[in-house]
Motif scaffolding. Structure first.
Motif, PDB file in Angstrom:
ATOM      1  N   GLY A   1      53.133  46.318  36.267  1.00 25.60           N
ATOM      2  CA  GLY A   1      52.243  46.915  37.261  1.00 25.60           C
ATOM      3  C   GLY A   1      51.276  45.899  37.851  1.00 25.60           C
ATOM      4  N   TRP A   2      50.778  45.001  36.993  1.00 19.05           N
ATOM      5  CA  TRP A   2      49.829  43.993  37.496  1.00 19.05           C
ATOM      6  C   TRP A   2      50.466  43.090  38.548  1.00 19.05           C
ATOM      7  N   VAL A   3      51.772  42.922  38.479  1.00 17.42           N
ATOM      8  CA  VAL A   3      52.439  42.091  39.497  1.00 17.42           C
ATOM      9  C   VAL A   3      52.222  42.704  40.881  1.00 17.42           C
ATOM     10  N   PHE A   4      52.404  44.015  41.000  1.00 14.68           N
ATOM     11  CA  PHE A   4      52.153  44.685  42.290  1.00 14.68           C
ATOM     12  C   PHE A   4      50.686  44.544  42.682  1.00 14.68           C
ATOM     13  N   PHE A   5      49.835  44.638  41.690  1.00 11.59           N
ATOM     14  CA  PHE A   5      48.391  44.601  41.930  1.00 11.59           C
ATOM     15  C   PHE A   5      47.955  43.232  42.452  1.00 11.59           C
ATOM     16  N   ARG A   6      48.485  42.176  41.846  1.00 14.83           N
ATOM     17  CA  ARG A   6      48.003  40.830  42.146  1.00 14.83           C
ATOM     18  C   ARG A   6      48.752  40.152  43.285  1.00 14.83           C
ATOM     19  N   ALA A   7      50.006  40.514  43.472  1.00 20.14           N
ATOM     20  CA  ALA A   7      50.816  39.812  44.477  1.00 20.14           C
ATOM     21  C   ALA A   7      50.154  39.918  45.847  1.00 20.14           C
TER      22      ALA A   7
ATOM     23  N   TYR B   1      51.041  37.596  32.081  1.00 19.38           N
ATOM     24  CA  TYR B   1      50.141  37.852  30.942  1.00 19.38           C
ATOM     25  C   TYR B   1      48.748  37.295  31.252  1.00 19.38           C
ATOM     26  N   ALA B   2      48.763  36.074  31.804  1.00 18.41           N
ATOM     27  CA  ALA B   2      47.467  35.425  32.113  1.00 18.41           C
ATOM     28  C   ALA B   2      46.672  36.293  33.071  1.00 18.41           C
ATOM     29  N   PHE B   3      47.355  36.859  34.069  1.00 18.66           N
ATOM     30  CA  PHE B   3      46.619  37.709  35.009  1.00 18.66           C
ATOM     31  C   PHE B   3      46.135  38.991  34.330  1.00 18.66           C
ATOM     32  N   ALA B   4      46.964  39.518  33.445  1.00 26.57           N
ATOM     33  CA  ALA B   4      46.564  40.737  32.736  1.00 26.57           C
ATOM     34  C   ALA B   4      45.236  40.502  32.007  1.00 26.57           C
ATOM     35  N   PHE B   5      45.131  39.346  31.370  1.00 22.41           N
ATOM     36  CA  PHE B   5      43.881  39.056  30.655  1.00 22.41           C
ATOM     37  C   PHE B   5      42.771  38.629  31.621  1.00 22.41           C
ATOM     38  N   GLN B   6      43.154  37.961  32.701  1.00 23.86           N
ATOM     39  CA  GLN B   6      42.133  37.569  33.684  1.00 23.86           C
ATOM     40  C   GLN B   6      41.430  38.808  34.235  1.00 23.86           C
ATOM     41  N   ILE B   7      42.207  39.771  34.694  1.00 20.64           N
ATOM     42  CA  ILE B   7      41.586  40.941  35.327  1.00 20.64           C
ATOM     43  C   ILE B   7      40.801  41.747  34.291  1.00 20.64           C
ATOM     44  N   PHE B   8      41.316  41.786  33.068  1.00 15.14           N
ATOM     45  CA  PHE B   8      40.576  42.509  32.029  1.00 15.14           C
ATOM     46  C   PHE B   8      39.230  41.840  31.757  1.00 15.14           C
ATOM     47  N   PHE B   9      39.264  40.531  31.512  1.00 15.29           N
ATOM     48  CA  PHE B   9      38.013  39.854  31.163  1.00 15.29           C
ATOM     49  C   PHE B   9      37.068  39.739  32.357  1.00 15.29           C
ATOM     50  N   ASP B  10      37.626  39.668  33.545  1.00 12.21           N
ATOM     51  CA  ASP B  10      36.789  39.619  34.739  1.00 12.21           C
ATOM     52  C   ASP B  10      36.015  40.917  34.890  1.00 12.21           C
ATOM     53  N   PHE B  11      36.740  42.032  34.822  1.00 11.56           N
ATOM     54  CA  PHE B  11      36.114  43.335  35.050  1.00 11.56           C
ATOM     55  C   PHE B  11      35.293  43.767  33.835  1.00 11.56           C
ATOM     56  N   ALA B  12      35.825  43.506  32.647  1.00  7.46           N
ATOM     57  CA  ALA B  12      35.066  43.863  31.447  1.00  7.46           C
ATOM     58  C   ALA B  12      33.795  43.014  31.361  1.00  7.46           C
ATOM     59  N   GLY B  13      33.902  41.755  31.782  1.00 10.65           N
ATOM     60  CA  GLY B  13      32.725  40.881  31.815  1.00 10.65           C
ATOM     61  C   GLY B  13      31.689  41.421  32.771  1.00 10.65           C
ATOM     62  N   TYR B  14      32.150  41.810  33.963  1.00 10.86           N
ATOM     63  CA  TYR B  14      31.235  42.390  34.945  1.00 10.86           C
ATOM     64  C   TYR B  14      30.547  43.631  34.356  1.00 10.86           C
ATOM     65  N   THR B  15      31.354  44.492  33.724  1.00  7.81           N
ATOM     66  CA  THR B  15      30.803  45.738  33.185  1.00  7.81           C
ATOM     67  C   THR B  15      29.778  45.451  32.091  1.00  7.81           C
ATOM     68  N   ASP B  16      30.065  44.472  31.256  1.00  4.52           N
ATOM     69  CA  ASP B  16      29.106  44.115  30.201  1.00  4.52           C
ATOM     70  C   ASP B  16      27.784  43.654  30.805  1.00  4.52           C
ATOM     71  N   ILE B  17      27.875  42.836  31.857  1.00  7.51           N
ATOM     72  CA  ILE B  17      26.634  42.344  32.476  1.00  7.51           C
ATOM     73  C   ILE B  17      25.886  43.522  33.111  1.00  7.51           C
ATOM     74  N   ALA B  18      26.656  44.428  33.734  1.00  9.00           N
ATOM     75  CA  ALA B  18      26.023  45.605  34.350  1.00  9.00           C
ATOM     76  C   ALA B  18      25.328  46.448  33.288  1.00  9.00           C
ATOM     77  N   ARG B  19      26.012  46.688  32.199  1.00  6.53           N
ATOM     78  CA  ARG B  19      25.441  47.524  31.133  1.00  6.53           C
ATOM     79  C   ARG B  19      24.250  46.822  30.485  1.00  6.53           C
ATOM     80  N   GLY B  20      24.393  45.512  30.295  1.00  7.29           N
ATOM     81  CA  GLY B  20      23.297  44.739  29.704  1.00  7.29           C
ATOM     82  C   GLY B  20      22.076  44.742  30.608  1.00  7.29           C
ATOM     83  N   SER B  21      22.314  44.579  31.909  1.00  2.57           N
ATOM     84  CA  SER B  21      21.195  44.567  32.864  1.00  2.57           C
ATOM     85  C   SER B  21      20.491  45.921  32.842  1.00  2.57           C
ATOM     86  N   ALA B  22      21.268  46.992  32.818  1.00  2.00           N
ATOM     87  CA  ALA B  22      20.678  48.337  32.802  1.00  2.00           C
ATOM     88  C   ALA B  22      19.880  48.550  31.514  1.00  2.00           C
ATOM     89  N   LEU B  23      20.425  48.031  30.423  1.00  2.00           N
ATOM     90  CA  LEU B  23      19.745  48.199  29.128  1.00  2.00           C
ATOM     91  C   LEU B  23      18.393  47.508  29.088  1.00  2.00           C
TER      92      LEU B  23
END
Lengths: 485, 448
Positions: free
Chosen positions: A379-385, A233-255
């Motif tokens: 699925g995230w287990v395959f992704f992160r392992a 679960y922790a990884f599920a939220f880690q990857i979400f917040f990591d990538f969503a955080g990146y995307t927010d910064i990208a969108r904010g920078s573009a804005l």
């Protein structure tokens, strides 16, 4: 240059000020120079790669448009797509392919020593190659060419989206470059809000959860099956917040420059089925896969078997896009199988004639969300392992959880025994909050809260985020997960 | 977690909706557009409030903790706390890297015949005993040698801590070639001791040498400008402490289970808190036979392509340390620590000569006592636990020689308030005699 680094804290405001004091006709060249500086700050030589690909595509794609015969158009499209994919293949998949050949030959007793290629994966190559292919296919489909080289070069290298997307569509991006915009404080306000929120997601949530997944996925044998669920679960939220955080910064920078780039996430963990999940997760990739892989393969306008084949191929290749490793391939195949299973399940439900009221009930929806989330987590287990062996070991532990729950005691939770870093014992509080937050945010979205939150609340949140980020900013800047792709 | 509508062809207008059509035209436009929304801009107001919050926090010293209350337990932290908590200043302070720390503490483990906690043991009982036996004077020593300590760190210790009531009479500083030519260290500000020591003084006058990289300097300046940023390590530590307390109540360690030890946690998360050292975690144990470890591979990396910027910068800190000691009336004993020929062979001859001569010349010019253990050829490979660190047996030999020379050195005897020796010829260390005074002085001036 990382978004969460001091270098970026200097770079972004500098480009921002220069951009708005520069006359409109010089803004694209300015952003282009800034984007190449941004890219070459990592490895200057790879600036040549992105420039070469840009020039190649800019010169070759018009040949698709100029061709009068359909088969000529197709031929030129094939050339452009192949050139892009070969470049991607050399940098990203050459070593993986050689290892796979070696392993396969070894299975048959043939000894093969693969050459050591020493290839360093250029940052963002998977993203800008996909943007080039999208451009070529759209021109093939009759969409207009980009006439100005600088516009086209900026489309591919635009620094906010250069390293990890979102994968842009040229029809959306290029027209924005032509509008002679005047500075508006709204750009700064909305851009800053997104950047602060993105940093919050990355620094305060993802980087802390990263400690849990690092410990769990590198030493799965040290944890019980219930621990491993929490770690997953922790990884599920880690990857979400990591990538969503990146995307927010990208969108904010573009804005900040008045440009809009696509969103990538829409509360993926409230998805009620896997198809819904892929409409909410990494949206710019999933729509790209749909438009330029699934549909060209035949999409869903064919026999059921062929459609399932198309789905499976699309998702498996989508998995491989994430990285040249067997576990990514398996993750993609797993997603394909889930999507096929979901379609079959939906068909069965329809056939069974189950009461519509039951299917549309809130309870059924809630159960669907929970079940979907758990399938995604597996699925995230395959992704992160770190490799397939570890992934299988973790999955075999995870499936023992029901038995462990029958004899549940707190002693089974090793995470409670790790008192430093405190994120381990805090997991039992943090994870439920993160899980509940998704439907709450969804409810607020429905109420259109984000369209007009009170002014004072917006300012308060910004000040709070500034203080939190100032205090909790790390001494070094951990990379974003999606930078490796 | 908020989501907005995706930008696609379908809502191209939405993409352009932020585009601004100004009501003014011409030159007035820029100014009026800029000012139009300035006072209602959320980010401007938020930035102003943030600046005010930082200012207020600085004014009221919000959450400031004493410098010696470190956010994390480290070798440096333990040593500083121990040093500052003493009722009086020690007579002799040892400085140096692990080249000094390991043999000095190892000798004591044998001498006292008990294991010694590295975080708590900061003296050299053997040295004190030998010096007393040799001179009849009881002295108190403090071992400020730290793992990875560079001359820049030794300078900060001297400048910030060895002053006023904490001023020792003698500083014994053991040096090795790594102290000046470590390629693995990006800059002087990257050491663990540096992070702890800057809490005790202002390094702004030397920040360009401590952190030559502009981004590190920027980081330093931001931490000085924004109170909350400068205090972030302490604030985070306080927050973690508070949260831990709350969590202990909400999520206690299950009955019958034991909390993970530091070793267990380190196995799971090797990169988490790399500089951490807890009480009872690192022991020096009595030993007779030492296993020799080959660490040449590590030193090959350290010595490869000597960075002369690093070399000159560290040499300058060394010279300034000697200056400060001179100003404060502290006698310095420079010990050129022995290393094995195996390790020496990794260093190019000109680098080795530059190191040897610079240390010798500076020590002599600045009035320090120079004890050349490398030049004595007294040590052989059997005295070492690896290619650079003396083991406890070698350490004993080293301290015997140091005490021997200190007891005969006029300046050291004066500093320790010992009666003068009759034999004037013994007033200088052997190696100092080997170079004519004038040549040393000239060379020293040119080196500086």
């Amino acid at each position: 240059m990382l978004f969460n680094s001091l270098q970026y804290l200097v770079f972004l405001p500098t480009v921002f000020v220069l951009f708005w004091i520069t006359p409109h006709r010089f803004r694209v060249p300015l952003l282009l120079v800034a984007s190449y500086v941004f890219y070459m700050s990592w490895r200057p030589i790879y600036g040549l790669l992105i420039f070469g690909l840009t020039l190649g595509n800019f010169l070759l794609v018009p040949l698709i448009a100029k061709a009068t015969e359909q088969k000529d158009k197709k031929w030129w499209l094939g050339v452009v797509v192949a050139a892009n994919l070969i470049t991607l293949g050399i940098f990203k998949y050459a070593t993986f392919s050689l290892i796979t050949v070696k392993d396969t030959l070894n299975l048959f007793g043939v000894q093969f020593r693969e050459p050591h290629l020493h290839i360093i994966l250029p940052l963002g190559i998977s993203f800008f190659v996909f943007e080039f292919i999208h451009y070529a296919v759209e021109v093939y489909r009759g969409k207009p060419l980009v006439k100005k080289f600088f516009d086209f070069a900026l489309f591919a290298s635009f620094f906010p989206t250069q390293i990890a997307g979102p994968i842009k569509r040229y029809q959306d991006f290029i027209p924005q470059l032509d509008i002679p915009a005047k500075f508006k404080w709204q750009y700064l306000d909305e851009g800053m809000q997104l950047i602060l929120m993105g940093l919050f997601k990355k620094v305060l949530i993802a980087d802390n959860l990263a400690l849990v997944s690092q410990a769990g996925f590198s030493h799965p044998g040290n944890f019980s099956s219930l621990d491993l669920w929490l770690i997953t679960y922790a990884f599920a939220f880690q990857i979400f917040f990591d990538f969503a955080g990146y995307t927010d910064i990208a969108r904010g920078s573009a804005l900040l420059f008045g440009y809009k780039v696509p969103i990538n996430f829409n509360l993926p963990y409230i998805a009620s089925n896997v198809a819904d999940f892929w409409h909410r997760w990494h949206i710019s990739l999933s729509t790209w896969l749909r438009d330029y892989l699934f549909i060209p393969l035949g999409g869903s306008r064919c026999s059921q078997w062929k459609m399932y084949r198309n789905l499976f191929i699309t998702m498996t290749l989508g998995g491989l896009w994430h990285g040249a490793a067997m576990h990514f391939l398996v993750w993609g195949a797993y997603q394909g199988i889930l999507l096929i299973a979901h379609r079959e399940y939906s068909r069965l439900l329809e056939k069974s004639g189950l009461a519509k009221s039951l299917l549309q009930s809130k309870i059924y929806h809630a159960v669907s969300v929970v079940v979907t989330f758990h399938f995604v987590c597996i699925g995230w287990v395959f992704f992160r392992a770190e490799n397939m062996q570890d992934a299988c070991a973790i999955i075999s532990q995870l499936v023992q959880a029901p038995a462990a729950l029958l004899h549940f005691s707190m002693q089974q939770l090793s995470v409670l025994q790790i008192r430093d870093p405190i994120v381990f014992p805090a997991l039992l509080i943090i994870l439920p909050i993160l899980m509940i937050a998704q439907p709450v945010v969804n409810w607020l979205n429905d109420k259109r809260f984000y369209l007009s939150p009170p002014w004072a609340l917006q300012v308060g949140v910004m000040v709070a985020l500034m203080c939190l980020l100032t205090i909790f900013s790390p001494d070094s800047s951990p990379r974003f997960i999606y930078f490796q792709f | 977690m908020g989501a907005s509508a995706p930008v696609t062809m379908a809502n191209r207008e939405a993409a352009g909706d932020l585009r601004h059509s100004c009501r003014e035209s011409g030159d007035n436009c820029v100014v009026s557009c800029f000012l139009e929304n300035f006072l209602t801009s959320r980010s401007v107001i938020a930035s102003i409030i943030f600046a005010v919050v930082c200012g207020l926090a600085a004014t009221f010293d919000f959450a400031r903790v004493p410098a010696e209350k470190f956010p994390e337990s480290t070798w440096t932290g333990w040593a500083i706390q121990d040093f500052l908590s003493a009722k009086s200043a020690p007579d002799v302070v040892f400085l140096g890297s692990s080249l000094v720390l390991v043999p000095v503490a190892g000798v004591d483990a044998n001498f006292l015949n008990r294991r010694l906690d590295g975080s708590q043991h900061h003296q050299s009982a053997y040295f004190e005993s030998r010096l007393k036996a040799k001179t009849g004077r009881a002295v108190r020593s403090f071992n400020f040698a730290l793992p990875g300590e560079m001359p820049s760190d030794a300078y900060l210790i001297t400048d910030f801590l060895l002053n006023r009531e904490n001023k020792p009479k003698v500083v014994v500083y053991g040096l090795g070639p790594r102290d000046f030519m470590d390629n693995l260290l990006p800059n002087p500000g990257a050491t663990d001791p540096y992070r702890s020591l800057i809490r005790f003084g202002d390094v702004s006058s030397m920040i360009d040498r401590m952190t030559p990289d502009w981004i590190d300097r920027l980081n330093f300046n931001i931490s000085r400008t924004f109170y909350l940023y400068g205090l972030k390590q302490d604030l985070v530590a306080e927050w973690v402490q508070l949260a831990s307390k709350q969590l202990s109540g909400l999520m206690p360690v299950p009955a019958g289970a034991k909390p993970y030890s530091v070793e267990q946690r380190r196995m799971l998360l090797p990169d988490y808190r790399p500089a951490e050292l807890n009480r009872a975690e690192a022991y020096f144990r009595p030993s007779k036979a030492e296993h020799f470890a080959d660490n040449l591979a590590e030193y090959k990396k350290r010595y490869a392509h000597v960075k002369w910027d690093t070399f000159t910068s560290q040499m300058r800190f060394f010279a300034e340390l000697l200056d400060i000691c001179q100003q404060r009336g502290i006698q310095v004993v420079i010990v050129s620590m022995p290393i094995t020929d195996l390790n020496r062979s990794l260093i190019k001859d000109y680098s080795w000569e530059a190191y040897r001569k610079s240390v010798h010349v500076l020590s002599t010019v600045k009035g320090a006592t120079f004890v050349d253990l490398q030049g004595t050829k007294t040590f052989n490979v059997s005295d070492f636990m690896d290619t650079v660190h003396l083991h406890s047996g070698g350490g004993k030999k080293m301290l015997d020689l140091v005490v021997e020379q200190m007891a005969q050195d006029k300046a050291v005897r004066t500093a320790l308030e010992l009666p003068e020796l009759d034999n004037g010829s013994k007033n200088r260390s052997a190696s100092s005699q080997s170079i004519p005074e004038k040549r040393v002085a000239d060379a020293g001036r040119s080196a500086l």
